[in-house]
Design an enzyme around this catalytic site. Structure first.
Site, PDB file in Angstrom:
ATOM      1  N   ASP A  14       0.846  -1.207   0.000  1.00 26.57           N
ATOM      2  CA  ASP A  14       0.000   0.000   0.000  1.00 26.57           C
ATOM      3  C   ASP A  14       0.878   1.253   0.000  1.00 26.57           C
ATOM      4  O   ASP A  14       0.822   2.039   0.933  1.00 26.57           O
ATOM      5  CB  ASP A  14      -0.956  -0.014   1.215  1.00 26.57           C
ATOM      6  N   ASP A  19       6.832   1.201   1.936  1.00 28.04           N
ATOM      7  CA  ASP A  19       6.474   0.213   0.902  1.00 28.04           C
ATOM      8  C   ASP A  19       7.279   0.478  -0.374  1.00 28.04           C
ATOM      9  O   ASP A  19       7.663  -0.467  -1.072  1.00 28.04           O
ATOM     10  CB  ASP A  19       4.992   0.329   0.513  1.00 28.04           C
ATOM     11  N   ASN A  43      -2.492   2.720   3.540  1.00 26.75           N
ATOM     12  CA  ASN A  43      -1.926   4.049   3.801  1.00 26.75           C
ATOM     13  C   ASN A  43      -2.716   5.145   3.083  1.00 26.75           C
ATOM     14  O   ASN A  43      -2.805   6.272   3.561  1.00 26.75           O
ATOM     15  CB  ASN A  43      -0.466   4.108   3.330  1.00 26.75           C
ATOM     16  N   THR A 128       3.029  -5.963   2.802  1.00 27.93           N
ATOM     17  CA  THR A 128       3.508  -4.798   3.550  1.00 27.93           C
ATOM     18  C   THR A 128       2.384  -3.790   3.801  1.00 27.93           C
ATOM     19  O   THR A 128       2.648  -2.635   4.115  1.00 27.93           O
ATOM     20  CB  THR A 128       4.693  -4.123   2.815  1.00 27.93           C
ATOM     21  N   PHE A 169      -0.611  -0.348  12.577  1.00 27.19           N
ATOM     22  CA  PHE A 169      -1.489   0.126  11.503  1.00 27.19           C
ATOM     23  C   PHE A 169      -2.020  -0.991  10.593  1.00 27.19           C
ATOM     24  O   PHE A 169      -3.230  -1.060  10.335  1.00 27.19           O
ATOM     25  CB  PHE A 169      -0.772   1.191  10.658  1.00 27.19           C
ATOM     26  N   ASN A 170      -1.147  -1.849  10.068  1.00 24.64           N
ATOM     27  CA  ASN A 170      -1.611  -2.841   9.081  1.00 24.64           C
ATOM     28  C   ASN A 170      -2.629  -3.811   9.680  1.00 24.64           C
ATOM     29  O   ASN A 170      -3.550  -4.264   8.996  1.00 24.64           O
ATOM     30  CB  ASN A 170      -0.426  -3.631   8.505  1.00 24.64           C
ATOM     31  N   HIS A 243       9.815   0.413   8.072  1.00 29.76           N
ATOM     32  CA  HIS A 243       9.267  -0.903   8.402  1.00 29.76           C
ATOM     33  C   HIS A 243       9.330  -1.934   7.271  1.00 29.76           C
ATOM     34  O   HIS A 243       9.859  -3.033   7.435  1.00 29.76           O
ATOM     35  CB  HIS A 243       7.783  -0.763   8.777  1.00 29.76           C
ATOM     36  N   ASP A 244       8.698  -1.591   6.150  1.00 29.39           N
ATOM     37  CA  ASP A 244       8.324  -2.618   5.171  1.00 29.39           C
ATOM     38  C   ASP A 244       9.470  -3.361   4.488  1.00 29.39           C
ATOM     39  O   ASP A 244       9.364  -4.570   4.248  1.00 29.39           O
ATOM     40  CB  ASP A 244       7.400  -2.012   4.108  1.00 29.39           C
TER      41      ASP A 244
HETATM   42  C1  BDR Z   1       3.072   0.048   8.615  1.00 26.63           C
HETATM   43  O1  BDR Z   1       2.019   0.983   8.408  1.00 26.63           O
HETATM   44  C2  BDR Z   1       2.286   1.803   7.302  1.00 26.63           C
HETATM   45  O2  BDR Z   1       2.158   3.139   7.638  1.00 26.63           O
HETATM   46  C3  BDR Z   1       3.661   1.451   6.818  1.00 26.63           C
HETATM   47  O3  BDR Z   1       3.710   1.482   5.411  1.00 26.63           O
HETATM   48  C4  BDR Z   1       3.922   0.080   7.368  1.00 26.63           C
HETATM   49  O4  BDR Z   1       3.497  -0.926   6.482  1.00 26.63           O
HETATM   50  C5  BDR Z   1       3.801   0.390   9.880  1.00 26.63           C
HETATM   51  O5  BDR Z   1       2.934   0.332  10.964  1.00 26.63           O
HETATM   52 CA    CA Z   2       2.918  -0.455   4.208  1.00 30.42          CA
END
Ligand code: BDR
Ligand code: CA
Length: 315
Positions: A14, A19, A43, A128, A169-170, A243-244
């Site tokens: 996303d 990402d 996102n 991701t 978040f994910n 993160h991703d």
């Molecule tokens: C995740 O949430 C999104 O904002 C980032 O792309 C990542 O996948 C981190 O919590």
């Molecule tokens: Ca992401």
């Protein structure tokens, strides 16, 4: 399609600043073979995340990798995008007025199915974003799901969250989808905030992206500069966590991420904790492990891998 002997992967994403780097890592390292990219709402809206994926691959000169749009909302409830972190485009910061390639004329979940079924080797799914597309694949096409080698997702945490106090978040965006993935019985790896918060885009990292003066290097540096500004404003972090791409790195070189087998459940109904990943690291319950959970990261090796991939794509 790139010809290489690497492990076949699909990136479901996303984009999203981090990402975008995950896509560059997957496209630029020959130890993985990027069969396709599927996009999901997260996102930003599906339309925006899809456009962003096309932009990133176009800028990197990645041709022949199909990009298909998947689900535009979570399995239940409303979509809440992360505009505070990724901006109104989902990829704010760099100015990128490129013509973009066409999105594939097939639904993202269907593209996943076709690529998995058509692959000579079992495919690794790297997710991701919210797990909506992956969960849809497993429920709508179980025969394809059964052929997946492993699902590696960035999401969750062994500790605290970032969207709610205990929710990442994910997973918070689509808890039911994460629950389906974690209860699928397939090999699953969870790359959570407890490790991704160690990979920080410092000033030195941003300068390293920018150093060669290429469009791609500038793009990565501008992405991270914007990401740094939102992480500072929203979380007070001195440097933003990337993160991703760690999910991709763990597939390319498993030595970079240390994992332990543990039971992981998704809280679906907590009063304050819906979307939290409940990770029984110390085996205090009688649940069986259902995931490899990331607990350690070789930060220097991770950055070396990511930089090498970007440099490779610049050539
Ligand atoms: C995740 O949430 C999104 O904002 C980032 O792309 C990542 O996948 C981190 O919590
Ligand atoms: Ca992401």
């Amino acid at each position: 399609m790139r010809e290489s002997g690497g492990r076949p992967v699909i990136v479901d994403c996303d984009p999203g600043h981090d990402d975008a780097l995950a896509l560059l890592l997957a496209a630029g390292d020959d130890r993985v073979r990027l069969l396709g990219v599927t996009t999901v709402a997260g996102n930003q809206t599906l339309e925006k995340t899809t456009r962003n994926a096309l932009k990133v691959l176009g800028l990197a000169g990645v041709a022949g990798v199909p990009v298909a749009a998947g689900r535009d909302r979570p399995l239940s409830g409303e979509l809440n995008v992360a505009e505070d972190i990724h901006g109104s485009s989902g990829l704010d910061g760099p100015v990128l007025d490129l013509p973009v390639a066409e999105v594939a004329d097939v639904d993202g979940v269907e593209l996943m199915r076709r690529l998995i079924v058509g692959s000579d080797e079992p495919v690794t799914l790297i997710a991701t974003g919210p797990l909506t597309n992956v969960a849809a694949l497993l429920t709508e096409h179980p025969e394809a799901g059964a052929r997946v080698r492993r699902i590696v997702f960035m999401g969750g945490s062994t500790g605290r969250g970032n969207t709610t106090p205990y929710g990442e978040f994910n997973i918070v965006t689509d808890p039911e989808a994460a629950d389906i993935v974690l209860r699928s019985g397939l090999p699953v790896t969870m790359i959570g905030l407890n490790v991704t918060h160690q990979a920080l885009a410092t000033e030195e990292i941003i300068a390293e992206f920018r150093a060669p003066g290429t469009r791609l290097g500038e793009f990565c540096a501008d992405l991270m500069t914007f990401f740094a500004s939102t992480y500072l404003r929203v979380f007070g972090f001195e440097h933003p966590p990337v993160h991703d791409p760690i999910a991709v790195a763990s597939v390319i070189d498993p030595r970079i991420v240390r994992t332990v087998a543990a039971p992981v459940a998704v809280e679906l109904s907590g009063t304050y904790t819906r979307g939290a990943t409940v990770v029984d690291l110390h085996r205090r319950t009688d649940r069986d492990p259902n995931a490899e959970v990331a607990v350690g990261l070789d930060v220097d090796a991770f950055w070396r891998l990511l930089m090498a991939s970007v440099r490779h794509l610049e050539k």
